[in-house]
Design a protein around this motif. Structure first.
Motif, short mmCIF file in Angstrom:
data_model
loop_
_atom_site.label_atom_id
_atom_site.label_comp_id
_atom_site.label_asym_id
_atom_site.label_seq_id
_atom_site.Cartn_x
_atom_site.Cartn_y
_atom_site.Cartn_z
N LEU A 10 26.20 32.22 33.29
CA LEU A 10 25.28 33.23 32.76
C LEU A 10 25.76 33.66 31.39
N LEU A 11 24.93 33.47 30.37
CA LEU A 11 25.29 33.87 29.02
C LEU A 11 25.20 35.39 28.89
N THR A 12 26.25 36.02 28.41
CA THR A 12 26.28 37.48 28.25
C THR A 12 27.05 37.81 26.98
N GLU A 13 26.44 37.53 25.86
CA GLU A 13 27.10 37.79 24.59
C GLU A 13 26.05 38.16 23.56
N GLY A 14 26.53 38.39 22.33
CA GLY A 14 25.60 38.64 21.24
C GLY A 14 25.40 40.10 20.94
N PRO A 15 24.46 40.42 20.07
CA PRO A 15 24.25 41.80 19.62
C PRO A 15 23.77 42.72 20.74
N ALA A 16 24.12 44.00 20.59
CA ALA A 16 23.60 45.01 21.51
C ALA A 16 22.15 45.32 21.13
#
Length: 294
Positions: A10-16
């Motif tokens: 599961l991808l869980t990254e990047g900008p808020a």
């Protein structure tokens, strides 16, 4: 439709994603779903109108529970942005000021570059009814705006988040035209199989009087071959087409819907087998020859 593959990472990254005073739990849930679709997971809410947590948001998130469970709520926007190094503010209205304005593609690439550099980034979204005010836009570093119909520029908040989330995901692909899955590579069938299809089809059409007038047959055959060679059929596809052509051998104009097909096929198969037996016996059998009556 919601599809969650638990066998994949599961991808869980990047900008808020920061929502200022969101009004409806359903909208928050749809934002969470859009984020999860494209690998984002950090959702920040500034003074949600109906409070938090929200069962309506969870229901609308359609199994994006990891986003809903990690939501953080803030009393004011400066607190929601305090730990971020860079923030985009989304808006559809022209603003007075000196902030750079980017489109979503360029903004996605800029966010990716800062992410790779180890910076914490965010994308700021306004209220459903009137977006962000000038003071709130002033807290961001740059503006991102979408190429929409100028006479109908209002986007649903979940749609706006979806567009930016998509550009974020796309910016991380080795090739921006890549897709999540592709059709398997299939080798074209050997030419002898294609020639077999040509011959079979030509024979079936000849029997049924397709080539009329007869003098046009060579050109008609050329046209058929041109159509069939353009596709680059795989061996399995040629087998399907051969089966279709073979079915014509059992077609009866009196039964166009094929209601009697099984019986006709069984009869034809039986006749074919009988012919094979006849052809394998060079001489008829004399009932009395070779029998000892004594």
């Amino acid at each position: 439709m919601s599809i969650k593959d638990t066998n994949r990472a599961l991808l869980t990254e990047g900008p808020a994603i920061i929502l200022v005073e969101p009004q409806l739990g359903e909208n928050i849930g749809m934002v969470a779903r859009a984020m999860a679709n494209f690998g984002l997971s950090e959702l920040r809410l500034v003074r949600p109108r109906d409070g938090w947590p929200s069962e309506k948001a969870r229901a609308a998130a359609s199994r994006a529970d990891h986003v809903i469970d990690a939501v953080t709520v803030y009393d004011d926007l400066p607190a929601a942005l305090a730990d971020l190094n860079f923030v985009f503010a989304t808006t559809a209205r022209e603003r007075d000021g000196f902030k750079p304005v980017r489109g979503p593609v360029e903004a996605g690439r800029a966010l990716r570059g800062r992410f790779v550099a180890g910076q914490k980034t965010g994308i700021l979204f306004g209220r459903e009814r009137f977006g962000l005010d000038n003071e709130e836009v002033g807290l961001a570093d740059e503006i991102v705006t979408f190429p929409v119909n100028p006479a109908f520029a209002s986007l649903n908040i979940a749609q706006a988040v979806l567009l930016m989330s998509y550009e974020w995901m796309k910016s991380g692909l080795e090739n921006e035209t890549d897709t999540a899955f592709k059709v398997p590579e299939v080798a074209p069938a050997p030419k002898e199989l294609l020639q077999g299809l040509f011959d079979h089809l030509e024979s079936a059409l000849q029997v049924r009087g397709y080539f009329r007038p007869p003098q046009k047959k060579p050109k008609m055959v050329d046209n058929i071959r041109a159509v069939l060679t353009r596709a680059g059929f795989a061996e399995s596809e040629l087998k399907v087409l051969r089966g279709v052509v073979a079915s014509l051998d059992y077609f009866s104009p009196k039964e166009p819907r094929g209601s009697g097909y099984p019986d006709r096929k069984a009869h034809a198969d039986k006749a074919a087998r009988a012919k094979v037996v006849d052809d394998s016996d060079p001489e008829p059998i004399d009932a009395g020859k070779g029998i000892d009556n004594g």
